[in-house]
Design a protein around this motif. Sequence first.
Motif, short mmCIF file in Angstrom:
data_model
loop_
_atom_site.label_atom_id
_atom_site.label_comp_id
_atom_site.label_asym_id
_atom_site.label_seq_id
_atom_site.Cartn_x
_atom_site.Cartn_y
_atom_site.Cartn_z
N UNK B 123 0.83 -1.21 0.00
CA UNK B 123 0.00 0.00 0.00
C UNK B 123 0.86 1.26 0.00
N UNK B 124 1.88 1.28 0.86
CA UNK B 124 2.76 2.45 0.90
C UNK B 124 3.55 2.58 -0.40
N UNK B 125 3.96 1.45 -0.97
CA UNK B 125 4.69 1.52 -2.25
C UNK B 125 3.85 2.21 -3.30
N UNK B 126 2.56 1.86 -3.34
CA UNK B 126 1.65 2.53 -4.26
C UNK B 126 1.60 4.03 -3.99
N UNK B 127 1.42 4.38 -2.72
CA UNK B 127 1.26 5.80 -2.38
C UNK B 127 2.51 6.59 -2.73
N UNK B 128 3.69 6.08 -2.34
CA UNK B 128 4.92 6.83 -2.58
C UNK B 128 5.47 6.59 -3.98
N UNK B 129 4.78 5.73 -4.74
CA UNK B 129 5.22 5.49 -6.11
C UNK B 129 6.51 4.69 -6.19
N UNK B 130 6.81 3.88 -5.16
CA UNK B 130 8.01 3.04 -5.21
C UNK B 130 7.70 1.76 -5.98
N UNK B 131 8.62 1.34 -6.82
CA UNK B 131 8.41 0.13 -7.60
C UNK B 131 9.38 -0.96 -7.18
N UNK B 132 8.98 -2.23 -7.42
CA UNK B 132 9.78 -3.36 -6.95
C UNK B 132 11.24 -3.28 -7.38
N UNK B 133 11.49 -2.80 -8.62
CA UNK B 133 12.86 -2.72 -9.13
C UNK B 133 13.72 -1.78 -8.31
N UNK B 134 13.08 -0.88 -7.54
CA UNK B 134 13.86 0.10 -6.77
C UNK B 134 14.31 -0.45 -5.42
N UNK B 135 13.72 -1.58 -5.01
CA UNK B 135 14.07 -2.16 -3.71
C UNK B 135 15.06 -3.30 -3.90
N UNK B 136 15.80 -3.63 -2.85
CA UNK B 136 16.81 -4.69 -2.97
C UNK B 136 16.12 -6.03 -3.29
N UNK B 137 16.88 -6.94 -3.83
CA UNK B 137 16.32 -8.24 -4.20
C UNK B 137 16.01 -9.07 -2.96
N UNK B 138 15.08 -9.99 -3.11
CA UNK B 138 14.78 -10.91 -2.02
C UNK B 138 13.71 -10.44 -1.06
N UNK B 139 13.07 -9.30 -1.36
CA UNK B 139 11.97 -8.82 -0.52
C UNK B 139 10.70 -9.61 -0.85
N UNK B 140 9.79 -9.67 0.12
CA UNK B 140 8.44 -10.11 -0.18
C UNK B 140 7.54 -8.88 -0.23
N UNK B 141 6.37 -9.04 -0.85
CA UNK B 141 5.46 -7.91 -1.03
C UNK B 141 4.10 -8.29 -0.48
N UNK B 142 3.60 -7.52 0.49
CA UNK B 142 2.32 -7.88 1.07
C UNK B 142 1.68 -6.67 1.74
N UNK B 143 0.49 -6.86 2.25
CA UNK B 143 -0.26 -5.79 2.91
C UNK B 143 -0.35 -6.02 4.41
N UNK B 144 -1.12 -5.18 5.05
CA UNK B 144 -1.23 -5.20 6.51
C UNK B 144 -1.81 -6.53 7.02
N UNK B 145 -2.64 -7.19 6.20
CA UNK B 145 -3.23 -8.47 6.62
C UNK B 145 -2.15 -9.51 6.86
N UNK B 146 -1.15 -9.55 5.96
CA UNK B 146 -0.05 -10.52 6.11
C UNK B 146 0.74 -10.20 7.37
#
Lengths: 160, 160, 160
Positions: B123-146
Amino acid sequence: MTVEKERTTIVLFSGDLDKAIAAFIIANGAAAYDHEVTIFFTFWGLNTMRKDEVVKTDKGMLEKMFGWMMPRGPRKLGLSKMNMAGMGPKMIKHVMKKHNALTLPQLIELAQEQGVKLVACTMTMDLLGLQKEELIDGMEYAGVAAYLGDATEAKVNLFI
Amino acid sequence: MTVEKERTTIVLFSGDLDKAIAAFIIANGAAAYDHEVTIFFTFWGLNTMRKDEVVKTDKGMLEKMFGWMMPRGPRKLGLSKMNMAGMGPKMIKHVMKKHNALTLPQLIELAQEQGVKLVACTMTMDLLGLQKEELIDGMEYAGVAAYLGDATEAKVNLFI
Amino acid sequence: MTVEKERTTIVLFSGDLDKAIAAFIIANGAAAYDHEVTIFFTFWGLNTMRKDEVVKTDKGMLEKMFGWMMPRGPRKLGLSKMNMAGMGPKMIKHVMKKHNALTLPQLIELAQEQGVKLVACTMTMDLLGLQKEELIDGMEYAGVAAYLGDATEAKVNLFI
């Protein structure tokens, strides 16, 4: 038969007066409810536990600079908001006195009387060049492993 | 018979160097004690996980502005206190080096080696316009429910 | 046979827009998962729950000053980072609108609809001179003992 006591731990990372007050109010409340309470002081939170007089120590230049720049004890802390060059803390102290609320030094004393475990993070002490003689008496000294040991037994674990 | 592992979760909301270091020291300590550890990066905490090179992305104007203004990765973060226009972080890095303490990039690497789950808040990535390619490798992507799913299984849950 | 509900508590100490949004997103998420959720508003966190109109009250000088200086409700809060004299909050609100994210006032409303218990810390209200009429309707009023009662039953306890 022994009944397990509830446990509460607080990491006090912040060196702000208002956050230190909140930490000690929660810690004293939990101790009054017969919880075993640990406050783990790390980074700027260690400044809360500094003696207010200058303690003679043998330090390197950088450690001396940290020592000069960081507030010496609970009477010197600033606020996280509305610090206004020191006017904010004066206002807060004034209203606390007016309402007969305990001051931060009194809250610390009460915590010690109630047996709250006050633990200084030895790794941060090394980094900032703080020495045991500079902190108030009655502290324990340990690392993150000791904190985690207590936190794993506790249900209320806060980072402040 | 399987023994349930202890769990620890940290929400890293802050983008301050000192708080990120504290978060990763606690996370690595817990992982060393065989806890399953999750760090959930949200808001400014996401900056900790940005790559330090500029990554070409297709963004709107506002997202580009956020991207320019926010620090690119662990080497660029400031301090929550005594930042002093960048002199504070230099001092901290200097004393950490002197004491052979792990740097933030090394702490992050150690966390990955120890299997700490690093989750970016989508959700924050959407808001701040951050994209997966900008973050280091090996991250997971999820929301507050996870995050809440993991936190409900854990005893040590911190918001930093 | 009754199944105990999971519990989540949040101390909202901070009066920053971004931290208040994070607190309400976690609270609403937990409520959606059928947790019993308590948010305990203390210190600057109380400003989140102020009505945005001026409420006529009978106060001392110092309490009036606090009242003037502190933000009146969720629409007036600043950011913990990149506040830039109010431009930061405008940017955040703009991107939230663009992404159809709920605003802070909407998140508060949703929390009330979901039965999140919103508790104002009476001790801080006394100190800052805030009166019940100045806070939104439907709040509960209690002290740290009530908070600790809820937190001891909960697994997810955060200090924001």
